[in-house]
Design a protein around this motif. Structure first.
Motif, PDB file in Angstrom:
ATOM      1  N   LYS A   1      44.084 -32.802   7.988  1.00  0.00           N
ATOM      2  CA  LYS A   1      44.008 -31.157   8.486  1.00  0.00           C
ATOM      3  C   LYS A   1      44.945 -30.902   7.159  1.00  0.00           C
ATOM      4  CE  LYS A   1      42.114 -30.887  12.907  1.00  0.00           C
ATOM      5  NZ  LYS A   1      41.770 -30.775  14.215  1.00  0.00           N
ATOM      6  N   SER A   2      45.874 -31.201   6.521  1.00  0.00           N
ATOM      7  CA  SER A   2      46.341 -31.288   5.858  1.00  0.00           C
ATOM      8  C   SER A   2      46.337 -30.923   4.271  1.00  0.00           C
ATOM      9  CB  SER A   2      47.882 -32.402   5.579  1.00  0.00           C
ATOM     10  OG  SER A   2      48.830 -32.433   6.922  1.00  0.00           O
ATOM     11  N   PHE A   3      45.140 -31.403   4.561  1.00  0.00           N
ATOM     12  CA  PHE A   3      44.449 -31.325   2.425  1.00  0.00           C
ATOM     13  C   PHE A   3      43.706 -30.001   2.799  1.00  0.00           C
ATOM     14  CE2 PHE A   3      43.619 -35.797   3.387  1.00  0.00           C
ATOM     15  CZ  PHE A   3      44.544 -36.732   2.087  1.00  0.00           C
ATOM     16  N   ASP A   4      43.149 -29.553   2.260  1.00  0.00           N
ATOM     17  CA  ASP A   4      42.619 -27.898   2.106  1.00  0.00           C
ATOM     18  C   ASP A   4      41.316 -28.464   1.358  1.00  0.00           C
ATOM     19  OD1 ASP A   4      42.676 -27.586  -0.732  1.00  0.00           O
ATOM     20  OD2 ASP A   4      44.489 -26.777  -1.131  1.00  0.00           O
ATOM     21  N   ARG A   5      41.093 -27.480   1.475  1.00  0.00           N
ATOM     22  CA  ARG A   5      39.356 -27.574   1.850  1.00  0.00           C
ATOM     23  C   ARG A   5      39.305 -27.859  -0.535  1.00  0.00           C
ATOM     24  NH1 ARG A   5      34.970 -26.130  -2.031  1.00  0.00           N
ATOM     25  NH2 ARG A   5      33.021 -25.585  -0.875  1.00  0.00           N
ATOM     26  N   ASP A   6      39.562 -27.224  -1.137  1.00  0.00           N
ATOM     27  CA  ASP A   6      39.266 -27.046  -2.718  1.00  0.00           C
ATOM     28  C   ASP A   6      40.294 -28.875  -2.808  1.00  0.00           C
ATOM     29  OD1 ASP A   6      38.132 -24.966  -2.890  1.00  0.00           O
ATOM     30  OD2 ASP A   6      39.774 -24.053  -3.920  1.00  0.00           O
ATOM     31  N   GLU A   7      40.978 -29.007  -2.057  1.00  0.00           N
ATOM     32  CA  GLU A   7      41.227 -30.514  -2.559  1.00  0.00           C
ATOM     33  C   GLU A   7      40.177 -31.686  -1.878  1.00  0.00           C
ATOM     34  OE1 GLU A   7      45.471 -32.883  -1.836  1.00  0.00           O
ATOM     35  OE2 GLU A   7      45.507 -30.887  -0.517  1.00  0.00           O
ATOM     36  N   LEU A   8      39.527 -32.086  -0.657  1.00  0.00           N
ATOM     37  CA  LEU A   8      38.576 -32.372  -0.503  1.00  0.00           C
ATOM     38  C   LEU A   8      37.989 -32.797  -1.609  1.00  0.00           C
ATOM     39  CD1 LEU A   8      39.116 -32.177   3.467  1.00  0.00           C
ATOM     40  CD2 LEU A   8      39.562 -33.949   2.157  1.00  0.00           C
ATOM     41  N   ASP A   9      37.310 -31.509  -1.667  1.00  0.00           N
ATOM     42  CA  ASP A   9      36.161 -31.164  -3.526  1.00  0.00           C
ATOM     43  C   ASP A   9      36.810 -32.315  -4.427  1.00  0.00           C
ATOM     44  OD1 ASP A   9      33.312 -29.414  -3.726  1.00  0.00           O
ATOM     45  OD2 ASP A   9      34.663 -29.583  -5.496  1.00  0.00           O
ATOM     46  N   THR A  10      37.928 -31.937  -4.341  1.00  0.00           N
ATOM     47  CA  THR A  10      38.200 -32.704  -6.055  1.00  0.00           C
ATOM     48  C   THR A  10      38.231 -34.125  -5.352  1.00  0.00           C
ATOM     49  OG1 THR A  10      39.684 -30.529  -6.345  1.00  0.00           O
ATOM     50  CG2 THR A  10      40.292 -33.019  -7.272  1.00  0.00           C
ATOM     51  N   MET A  11      38.727 -34.824  -4.294  1.00  0.00           N
ATOM     52  CA  MET A  11      38.819 -35.649  -4.063  1.00  0.00           C
ATOM     53  C   MET A  11      37.606 -36.975  -3.875  1.00  0.00           C
ATOM     54  SD  MET A  11      41.636 -35.612  -1.026  1.00  0.00           S
ATOM     55  CE  MET A  11      41.547 -37.408  -0.671  1.00  0.00           C
ATOM     56  N   LEU A  12      36.481 -35.752  -3.604  1.00  0.00           N
ATOM     57  CA  LEU A  12      34.962 -36.030  -3.423  1.00  0.00           C
ATOM     58  C   LEU A  12      34.315 -36.606  -5.184  1.00  0.00           C
ATOM     59  CD1 LEU A  12      32.349 -37.096  -1.237  1.00  0.00           C
ATOM     60  CD2 LEU A  12      31.986 -35.128  -2.411  1.00  0.00           C
ATOM     61  N   ARG A  13      35.146 -35.508  -5.802  1.00  0.00           N
ATOM     62  CA  ARG A  13      34.204 -35.825  -7.571  1.00  0.00           C
ATOM     63  C   ARG A  13      35.405 -37.584  -7.516  1.00  0.00           C
ATOM     64  NH1 ARG A  13      30.708 -31.598  -7.596  1.00  0.00           N
ATOM     65  NH2 ARG A  13      31.053 -30.138  -6.237  1.00  0.00           N
ATOM     66  N   GLN A  14      36.246 -37.541  -7.141  1.00  0.00           N
ATOM     67  CA  GLN A  14      36.955 -38.612  -7.679  1.00  0.00           C
ATOM     68  C   GLN A  14      36.759 -39.773  -7.008  1.00  0.00           C
ATOM     69  OE1 GLN A  14      40.569 -37.390  -7.070  1.00  0.00           O
ATOM     70  NE2 GLN A  14      40.961 -36.470  -9.024  1.00  0.00           N
ATOM     71  N   ALA A  15      35.825 -39.611  -6.346  1.00  0.00           N
ATOM     72  CA  ALA A  15      35.802 -40.676  -5.639  1.00  0.00           C
ATOM     73  C   ALA A  15      34.199 -41.336  -5.482  1.00  0.00           C
ATOM     74  CB  ALA A  15      35.766 -40.562  -3.789  1.00  0.00           C
ATOM     75  N   ARG A  16      34.106 -42.037  -7.511  1.00  0.00           N
ATOM     76  CA  ARG A  16      32.831 -42.478  -7.087  1.00  0.00           C
ATOM     77  C   ARG A  16      32.236 -43.945  -6.610  1.00  0.00           C
ATOM     78  NH1 ARG A  16      31.141 -37.661  -8.979  1.00  0.00           N
ATOM     79  NH2 ARG A  16      29.335 -39.343  -9.855  1.00  0.00           N
ATOM     80  N   THR A  17      33.148 -44.617  -6.049  1.00  0.00           N
ATOM     81  CA  THR A  17      32.887 -45.957  -4.783  1.00  0.00           C
ATOM     82  C   THR A  17      32.417 -45.691  -3.929  1.00  0.00           C
ATOM     83  OG1 THR A  17      34.360 -46.632  -4.856  1.00  0.00           O
ATOM     84  CG2 THR A  17      34.056 -47.675  -6.675  1.00  0.00           C
ATOM     85  N   PRO A  18      31.033 -46.790  -3.042  1.00  0.00           N
ATOM     86  CA  PRO A  18      30.802 -46.290  -2.459  1.00  0.00           C
ATOM     87  C   PRO A  18      32.040 -46.265  -1.625  1.00  0.00           C
ATOM     88  CG  PRO A  18      29.627 -47.240  -3.505  1.00  0.00           C
ATOM     89  CD  PRO A  18      30.345 -47.316  -4.232  1.00  0.00           C
ATOM     90  N   LYS A  19      32.409 -47.370  -0.968  1.00  0.00           N
ATOM     91  CA  LYS A  19      33.627 -47.255   0.223  1.00  0.00           C
ATOM     92  C   LYS A  19      34.703 -46.218   0.083  1.00  0.00           C
ATOM     93  CE  LYS A  19      33.070 -50.066   2.489  1.00  0.00           C
ATOM     94  NZ  LYS A  19      32.895 -50.292   3.659  1.00  0.00           N
ATOM     95  N   VAL A  20      34.976 -46.329  -0.538  1.00  0.00           N
ATOM     96  CA  VAL A  20      36.130 -44.978  -1.058  1.00  0.00           C
ATOM     97  C   VAL A  20      35.470 -43.651  -0.841  1.00  0.00           C
ATOM     98  CG1 VAL A  20      37.159 -43.531  -2.830  1.00  0.00           C
ATOM     99  CG2 VAL A  20      37.235 -45.945  -2.616  1.00  0.00           C
ATOM    100  N   GLN A  21      33.625 -43.120  -0.846  1.00  0.00           N
ATOM    101  CA  GLN A  21      33.065 -42.311  -0.660  1.00  0.00           C
ATOM    102  C   GLN A  21      33.018 -42.153   0.853  1.00  0.00           C
ATOM    103  OE1 GLN A  21      29.945 -40.686  -2.868  1.00  0.00           O
ATOM    104  NE2 GLN A  21      29.333 -39.697  -0.652  1.00  0.00           N
ATOM    105  N   ASP A  22      32.716 -43.700   0.844  1.00  0.00           N
ATOM    106  CA  ASP A  22      32.005 -43.789   2.976  1.00  0.00           C
ATOM    107  C   ASP A  22      33.185 -43.369   3.662  1.00  0.00           C
ATOM    108  OD1 ASP A  22      30.512 -44.558   4.899  1.00  0.00           O
ATOM    109  OD2 ASP A  22      31.933 -45.919   4.829  1.00  0.00           O
ATOM    110  N   TRP A  23      34.488 -43.517   3.711  1.00  0.00           N
ATOM    111  CA  TRP A  23      35.322 -43.587   4.225  1.00  0.00           C
ATOM    112  C   TRP A  23      36.429 -41.696   4.120  1.00  0.00           C
ATOM    113  CZ3 TRP A  23      39.671 -48.307   4.099  1.00  0.00           C
ATOM    114  CH2 TRP A  23      39.035 -49.312   4.514  1.00  0.00           C
ATOM    115  N   LEU A  24      36.511 -41.683   3.191  1.00  0.00           N
ATOM    116  CA  LEU A  24      36.343 -39.635   2.835  1.00  0.00           C
ATOM    117  C   LEU A  24      35.648 -39.075   3.681  1.00  0.00           C
ATOM    118  CD1 LEU A  24      37.746 -38.056   1.733  1.00  0.00           C
ATOM    119  CD2 LEU A  24      36.670 -38.038  -0.422  1.00  0.00           C
TER     120      LEU A  24
END
Length: 217
Positions: free
Chosen positions: A66-89
């Motif tokens: 909950k310490s991340f904001d909405r836009d931060e999570l959107d950016t992180m998802l677009r950076q997370a290009r491998t399956p495991k990182v995306q899945d855990w995020l």
């Protein structure tokens, strides 16, 4: 980072690369390290910023979602290009965030198939746990029209959603089965002994069977 490098091992890298991941750390060892570190949001952000997949996985284990904001999570998802990182995020962070529904809707309609796969994963969660307000027939319409030719990761996410609709919603089960049978997505997927095939008709049939009461009791 030095400790993560020491945990790296060629066998783990070989296994991970088969699944599209690019790190060499055994996930059990990674979880043990996270347990020792406990929650550290500042360190989590620093680890994510390295761009290293093992560091990012560790980041997701020690962060405070909950310490991340909405836009931060959107950016992180677009950076997370491998399956495991995306899945855990998606599973360890986004699902625990107050903006989860807003992100689900935005990602579901995104033109990037990797981002869209995250939207479908969150939609599958709602199909199972909070289906109120979802238009299940419309979801099946989209799956029927697009799943066959979707890129691999998006296709997998859509197929999971198809299976869960069939498993959790009896009124839609016949149509879900029919779509799976006609599209034949993952019909020939190699499935280890003792595991359930991801081919939707088999998946639906097996999971529904497990839910039925044992008549011998």
């Amino acid at each position: 980072m030095a400790e993560l490098a020491e945990l790296g091992d060629p066998r783990s890298r070989e296994i991970n690369e088969r699944h599209g991941d690019d790190h060499a750390v055994n996930l059990g060892n990674l979880r043990a390290l996270a347990k020792r570190l406990k929650t550290q949001q500042d360190l989590a952000r620093e680890l994510w910023a390295t761009g290293d997949s093992a560091a990012r996985l560790l980041s997701l284990l020690i962060c405070r979602p909950k310490s991340f904001d909405r836009d931060e999570l959107d950016t992180m998802l677009r950076q997370a290009r491998t399956p495991k990182v995306q899945d855990w995020l998606v599973n360890y962070v986004v699902k625990k965030h107050p903006a989860v529904e807003e992100l689900r809707l935005a990602w579901f309609a995104d033109p990037d198939p990797v981002v869209a796969s995250a939207g479908w994963a969150l939609t599958t969660e709602r199909v199972t746990k909070r289906p109120e307000g979802l238009d299940l027939p419309a979801l099946l319409d989209i799956i029927e029209a697009r799943m066959k030719d979707a890129p691999d990761r998006l296709q997998w996410a859509m197929n999971h959603c198809l299976a869960q609709i069939g498993i959790d919603h009896p009124a839609q089960r016949s149509r879900a089965m029919d779509i799976g049978e006609r599209l034949e997505v993952l019909k020939d997927y190699p499935t280890p002994p003792g595991c359930t095939s991801p081919y939707a008709p088999i998946w639906i049939t097996e999971l529904v069977r497990r839910q039925l009461p044992d008549k011998s009791r």
